[in-house]
Design a protein around this motif. Sequence first.
Motif, short mmCIF file in Angstrom:
data_model
loop_
_atom_site.label_atom_id
_atom_site.label_comp_id
_atom_site.label_asym_id
_atom_site.label_seq_id
_atom_site.Cartn_x
_atom_site.Cartn_y
_atom_site.Cartn_z
N TRP A 426 0.73 -0.87 0.12
CA TRP A 426 0.06 -0.34 -0.32
C TRP A 426 1.03 1.23 0.23
O TRP A 426 0.37 2.70 -0.41
N ARG A 427 2.19 1.10 0.43
CA ARG A 427 2.58 2.29 0.17
C ARG A 427 3.67 2.95 -1.02
O ARG A 427 3.85 3.59 -1.03
N LEU A 428 2.74 2.44 -1.98
CA LEU A 428 3.27 2.25 -3.37
C LEU A 428 2.75 3.39 -3.57
O LEU A 428 3.04 4.30 -4.49
N TYR A 429 1.52 3.64 -3.39
CA TYR A 429 0.53 4.80 -3.46
C TYR A 429 0.21 5.93 -2.03
O TYR A 429 -0.81 5.63 -1.52
N GLN A 430 1.43 6.45 -1.37
CA GLN A 430 1.30 6.61 -0.22
C GLN A 430 0.05 8.12 -0.28
O GLN A 430 -0.72 8.24 0.45
N GLU A 431 0.59 8.53 -1.29
CA GLU A 431 -0.09 9.72 -1.99
C GLU A 431 -2.11 9.91 -1.71
O GLU A 431 -2.45 10.49 -1.13
N LEU A 432 -2.65 8.88 -2.30
CA LEU A 432 -4.10 8.47 -2.23
C LEU A 432 -3.91 7.96 -0.70
O LEU A 432 -5.15 8.23 -0.23
N LEU A 433 -3.07 6.96 -0.39
CA LEU A 433 -3.85 6.15 0.60
C LEU A 433 -2.70 6.40 2.17
O LEU A 433 -3.67 6.34 3.16
N GLY A 434 -2.19 7.51 2.26
CA GLY A 434 -1.81 7.97 3.66
C GLY A 434 -3.18 8.75 4.79
O GLY A 434 -2.96 8.39 6.02
N PRO A 435 -3.88 9.59 4.07
CA PRO A 435 -4.46 10.65 4.82
C PRO A 435 -5.41 8.80 5.80
O PRO A 435 -5.50 9.12 7.33
N TYR A 436 -6.28 8.36 5.00
CA TYR A 436 -6.55 7.02 5.81
C TYR A 436 -5.84 6.10 6.63
O TYR A 436 -6.49 5.23 7.63
N ALA A 437 -4.89 5.44 6.23
CA ALA A 437 -3.45 5.48 7.21
C ALA A 437 -3.87 6.58 8.67
O ALA A 437 -3.85 5.56 9.79
N ASP A 438 -3.31 7.22 8.18
CA ASP A 438 -3.35 8.43 9.47
C ASP A 438 -5.07 8.35 10.76
O ASP A 438 -4.74 8.10 11.05
N GLN A 439 -6.03 7.88 9.40
CA GLN A 439 -7.35 7.82 10.17
C GLN A 439 -7.31 6.21 11.40
O GLN A 439 -7.94 6.21 12.19
N LEU A 440 -6.57 5.18 10.45
CA LEU A 440 -6.33 3.84 11.33
C LEU A 440 -5.79 4.80 12.31
O LEU A 440 -6.01 3.24 13.62
N GLU A 441 -4.45 4.54 12.68
CA GLU A 441 -3.68 5.03 13.51
C GLU A 441 -4.18 5.77 14.38
O GLU A 441 -3.80 5.16 15.73
N GLN A 442 -4.92 6.81 14.49
CA GLN A 442 -5.81 7.60 15.27
C GLN A 442 -6.02 7.12 15.75
O GLN A 442 -7.21 6.95 17.78
N LEU A 443 -7.74 5.63 15.09
CA LEU A 443 -8.00 4.58 15.89
C LEU A 443 -8.01 3.93 16.32
O LEU A 443 -8.24 3.00 17.45
N GLY A 444 -6.38 3.77 16.74
CA GLY A 444 -5.22 2.74 17.65
C GLY A 444 -5.17 1.35 16.90
O GLY A 444 -4.54 1.28 17.58
N TYR A 445 -5.24 0.99 15.33
CA TYR A 445 -4.76 0.11 14.53
C TYR A 445 -3.36 0.49 13.68
O TYR A 445 -3.46 1.79 12.95
#
Length: 453
Positions: A426-445
């Motif tokens: 997924w990191r190959l598409y960090q520009e698109l996916l980064g904000p959603y990864a941040d949301q998951l991190e904020q949720l504790g995942y």
Amino acid sequence: LALEHQPNYPEALSGLGVSMREQGRAQASIPLFQRALALREADPEILNNLALSLQAISQIGSAIHCFEQALNRSPAQPEILSNLGIALMEQGHVGKAAEYFQRAIQLNPHYTEAHRHLGYCIHGSDDPQPEQQALTCLQQLADDPRRYHLQFAIGKYKLDRQDPEAATWFCKANRLRSEQLEGRWQLPKANALLETNQRILNRTNIAPPDTNNSARSGPRLIFIVGLPRCGSTLVETILSRNEQLIDLGEVAFLNQALEGNNTLAGIRSSYLEAIQLHPAFKADAQAISDKCLYNFAYCPILAASFPDCRIIHVHRNPMDNLWSTFTNHFASGNEWTYSLEHSVAFYRIYRQVMDTHEQLMPGRIYHLNYDHLTRSPELEIPRLIEHCGFQWNDAYLHPEHSGRQIHTASAVQARAPISSRSVGRWRLYQELLGPYADQLEQLGYSTAIEPIA
């Protein structure tokens, strides 16, 4: 109604068979198609429908034979050619499947589904022609509601080459599909799923797994649960290397049992009756696997209804999982996959439910990390096999040699040797996916790649 007045009317028999298959009653539809064929011998349309029902109940060899019979009578049928391609792909004959998809496209260049299925069979760096054909078709069908099939196909070819533009194409496909389905579905509520378990359990104690087999009078049940694209197909294929295991694939038997029963005894009886009616059932089998992934919602009911069962929860890096679902088109029931916002929301619901199950019955569910499995199969697979109570065989390390039918989007991937190439992709598409990864991190995942213990 037509059958009441004309019980020997082939069109009515076939139509009723199609309706029954669409309701999930493929087994019951088969005699209807057979009656229709007795009245109208070798009719290509009836043969095609009979084949689809046989395919749905994992009678893949018989299904392929029926598709071939239909094509012998009527060779220029794009739909039947594509259906045969899907059956061959499920059986692992990827090269032959690609030939049938290509023949279907030659007859009907606008057959969007065939373009998408062809994309599963051909790597985007091997042959540029299929991608170009899909692009040309898309230009000609600029306003066609089925164009998302083409967009998924083009995205897949670019994903194969790790082309950054793949993200753009998947966004187009998913946006269109999401718009088409808007208002026709809704996210489940975690509390409602948990309350269903509590209502049926009614404070029943959930026993630990019966390791002495004292409660088992037939094959052991193995339930594989998780999210789509979590690695469950690989796990079921590994288990299927046991010749004494019957893999049912993704059957809806538990949901059907829940619809008509409010007690554990009723659910158990209904479920066991359904698997005993399955054409692959053998009373002397060692085990039966059920890979209806959304059974994750009802793990406590499974554990209480079948004390000897094994519940295997397959999970992986959340962003790899959600990116993988975003890059695939699914059957109905997976509408959340067409939006990254909905994907994050659904992931949270799934984790809330699974975390609650673990608190309720600690240690009862076997949690299998797909990332660990693909990076250290020589460690993880023996543990899995021991948990299931199987005798060890080196064949478990080579699921790519399995001849089982695979219905899911993993039909091609699961035929390859175990690989960890998708871990962290997924990191190959960090520009698109980064904000959603941040949301998951904020949720504790955590979205980090977990180290192997």
